[in-house]
Design a protein around this motif. Structure first.
Motif, PDB file in Angstrom:
ATOM      1  N   GLU A  20      -1.878  -8.302 -19.646  1.00  0.00           N
ATOM      2  CA  GLU A  20      -1.487  -7.601 -20.875  1.00  0.00           C
ATOM      3  C   GLU A  20      -1.594  -6.092 -20.709  1.00  0.00           C
ATOM      4  O   GLU A  20      -0.743  -5.340 -21.187  1.00  0.00           O
ATOM      5  N   TYR A  21      -2.634  -5.641 -20.023  1.00  0.00           N
ATOM      6  CA  TYR A  21      -2.790  -4.207 -19.775  1.00  0.00           C
ATOM      7  C   TYR A  21      -1.637  -3.689 -18.908  1.00  0.00           C
ATOM      8  O   TYR A  21      -1.067  -2.629 -19.202  1.00  0.00           O
ATOM      9  N   ALA A  22      -1.292  -4.439 -17.888  1.00  0.00           N
ATOM     10  CA  ALA A  22      -0.171  -4.030 -17.026  1.00  0.00           C
ATOM     11  C   ALA A  22       1.139  -3.989 -17.813  1.00  0.00           C
ATOM     12  O   ALA A  22       1.938  -3.060 -17.650  1.00  0.00           O
ATOM     13  N   ARG A  23       1.345  -4.943 -18.683  1.00  0.00           N
ATOM     14  CA  ARG A  23       2.556  -4.942 -19.516  1.00  0.00           C
ATOM     15  C   ARG A  23       2.610  -3.715 -20.422  1.00  0.00           C
ATOM     16  O   ARG A  23       3.653  -3.079 -20.573  1.00  0.00           O
ATOM     17  N   ARG A  24       1.450  -3.364 -21.031  1.00  0.00           N
ATOM     18  CA  ARG A  24       1.415  -2.180 -21.901  1.00  0.00           C
ATOM     19  C   ARG A  24       1.708  -0.911 -21.119  1.00  0.00           C
ATOM     20  O   ARG A  24       2.437  -0.043 -21.588  1.00  0.00           O
ATOM     21  N   ARG A  25       1.126  -0.799 -19.924  1.00  0.00           N
ATOM     22  CA  ARG A  25       1.341   0.397 -19.101  1.00  0.00           C
ATOM     23  C   ARG A  25       2.801   0.506 -18.679  1.00  0.00           C
ATOM     24  O   ARG A  25       3.389   1.591 -18.721  1.00  0.00           O
ATOM     25  N   ILE A  26       3.408  -0.597 -18.304  1.00  0.00           N
ATOM     26  CA  ILE A  26       4.822  -0.583 -17.916  1.00  0.00           C
ATOM     27  C   ILE A  26       5.675  -0.178 -19.103  1.00  0.00           C
ATOM     28  O   ILE A  26       6.614   0.623 -18.961  1.00  0.00           O
ATOM     29  N   LYS A  27       5.345  -0.686 -20.277  1.00  0.00           N
ATOM     30  CA  LYS A  27       6.099  -0.326 -21.476  1.00  0.00           C
ATOM     31  C   LYS A  27       5.953   1.162 -21.788  1.00  0.00           C
ATOM     32  O   LYS A  27       6.924   1.823 -22.158  1.00  0.00           O
ATOM     33  N   HIS A  79       4.066  13.862 -24.459  1.00  0.00           N
ATOM     34  CA  HIS A  79       4.227  12.427 -24.205  1.00  0.00           C
ATOM     35  C   HIS A  79       3.833  12.095 -22.756  1.00  0.00           C
ATOM     36  O   HIS A  79       3.106  11.129 -22.502  1.00  0.00           O
ATOM     37  N   LEU A  80       4.309  12.892 -21.805  1.00  0.00           N
ATOM     38  CA  LEU A  80       3.941  12.689 -20.401  1.00  0.00           C
ATOM     39  C   LEU A  80       2.428  12.808 -20.205  1.00  0.00           C
ATOM     40  O   LEU A  80       1.820  12.004 -19.482  1.00  0.00           O
ATOM     41  N   PHE A  81       1.826  13.800 -20.812  1.00  0.00           N
ATOM     42  CA  PHE A  81       0.386  14.004 -20.706  1.00  0.00           C
ATOM     43  C   PHE A  81      -0.380  12.796 -21.241  1.00  0.00           C
ATOM     44  O   PHE A  81      -1.338  12.327 -20.622  1.00  0.00           O
ATOM     45  N   ASN A  82       0.046  12.281 -22.386  1.00  0.00           N
ATOM     46  CA  ASN A  82      -0.629  11.125 -22.979  1.00  0.00           C
ATOM     47  C   ASN A  82      -0.528   9.883 -22.101  1.00  0.00           C
ATOM     48  O   ASN A  82      -1.489   9.135 -21.966  1.00  0.00           O
ATOM     49  N   VAL A  83       0.620   9.667 -21.502  1.00  0.00           N
ATOM     50  CA  VAL A  83       0.812   8.449 -20.719  1.00  0.00           C
ATOM     51  C   VAL A  83       0.145   8.545 -19.351  1.00  0.00           C
ATOM     52  O   VAL A  83      -0.518   7.611 -18.908  1.00  0.00           O
ATOM     53  N   PHE A  84       0.308   9.671 -18.659  1.00  0.00           N
ATOM     54  CA  PHE A  84      -0.155   9.739 -17.280  1.00  0.00           C
ATOM     55  C   PHE A  84      -1.534  10.356 -17.103  1.00  0.00           C
ATOM     56  O   PHE A  84      -2.246  10.010 -16.167  1.00  0.00           O
ATOM     57  N   VAL A  85      -1.944  11.263 -17.967  1.00  0.00           N
ATOM     58  CA  VAL A  85      -3.242  11.917 -17.793  1.00  0.00           C
ATOM     59  C   VAL A  85      -4.301  11.277 -18.681  1.00  0.00           C
ATOM     60  O   VAL A  85      -5.388  10.916 -18.201  1.00  0.00           O
ATOM     61  N   MET A  86      -4.017  11.132 -19.948  1.00  0.00           N
ATOM     62  CA  MET A  86      -5.014  10.592 -20.869  1.00  0.00           C
ATOM     63  C   MET A  86      -5.346   9.128 -20.567  1.00  0.00           C
ATOM     64  O   MET A  86      -6.449   8.684 -20.835  1.00  0.00           O
ATOM     65  N   SER A  87      -4.413   8.384 -20.019  1.00  0.00           N
ATOM     66  CA  SER A  87      -4.692   6.983 -19.718  1.00  0.00           C
ATOM     67  C   SER A  87      -5.736   6.855 -18.614  1.00  0.00           C
ATOM     68  O   SER A  87      -6.447   5.864 -18.535  1.00  0.00           O
ATOM     69  N   LYS A  88      -5.856   7.868 -17.755  1.00  0.00           N
ATOM     70  CA  LYS A  88      -6.896   7.831 -16.722  1.00  0.00           C
ATOM     71  C   LYS A  88      -8.270   8.046 -17.346  1.00  0.00           C
ATOM     72  O   LYS A  88      -9.236   7.420 -16.941  1.00  0.00           O
ATOM     73  N   PHE A  89      -8.359   8.962 -18.315  1.00  0.00           N
ATOM     74  CA  PHE A  89      -9.638   9.219 -18.975  1.00  0.00           C
ATOM     75  C   PHE A  89      -9.972   8.139 -19.991  1.00  0.00           C
ATOM     76  O   PHE A  89     -11.110   7.716 -20.117  1.00  0.00           O
ATOM     77  N   MET A  90      -8.978   7.730 -20.740  1.00  0.00           N
ATOM     78  CA  MET A  90      -9.198   6.762 -21.812  1.00  0.00           C
ATOM     79  C   MET A  90      -8.396   5.500 -21.547  1.00  0.00           C
ATOM     80  O   MET A  90      -7.679   5.014 -22.415  1.00  0.00           O
TER      81      MET A  90
END
Length: 149
Positions: A20-27, A79-90
């Protein structure tokens, strides 16, 4: 088809969560790419309208399309920051740590409330529960409330 052995693949909970996590990240990544494509097409369209069609008569003010593209680019960067940077922290691990902290706080609060309830309303001793007083010792054997009598 009618064999006795039924082989069913069951995905355990952890594998299901990872899936499910992988599906969310791909989406999320797919939505960023879609946003980028719309940004490119929209920027080209807006710039073409201002500098091609409306060259002599600007709609709002001169270079309005440049401001639209700059604001849109800023939104795309967020949007790019939220998906690629913030996902590493959170990301998933952060969510799991926060969930465990909240569960621990909740368990501690439940223990405190249970201690308070036990102090305020102690349970009867076993002898009192096992040997209730006989009915003949009761003063009034009438099952009706006093106002009905």
């Amino acid at each position: 088809m009618f064999s006795k052995s039924k082989k069913t693949e069951k995905i355990d909970r952890e594998q299901r969560e990872q899936y499910e996590y992988a599906r969310r990240r791909i989406k999320q990544k797919k939505n960023v790419m879609r946003h980028f494509i719309f940004f490119l097409a929209g920027a080209i369209l807006v710039l073409a309208i201002e500098y091609g069609v409306l060259r002599d008569n600007p709609i709002l003010f001169p270079d309005w399309s440049v401001w639209i593209v700059i604001i849109w680019a800023f939104i795309l960067l967020i949007h790019l920051f939220n998906v690629f940077v913030m996902s590493k922290f959170m990301g998933k691990e952060w969510e799991d740590r926060q969930l465990e902290k909240l569960k621990a706080k909740q368990a501690e609060r439940i223990k405190q409330l249970q201690k308070q309830v036990d102090a305020d309303l102690p349970l009867p001793k076993k002898k009192e529960v096992q040997n209730p007083p006989p009915l003949s010792e009761k003063k009034d054997n009438n099952p009706l409330p006093p106002d009905v009598q």
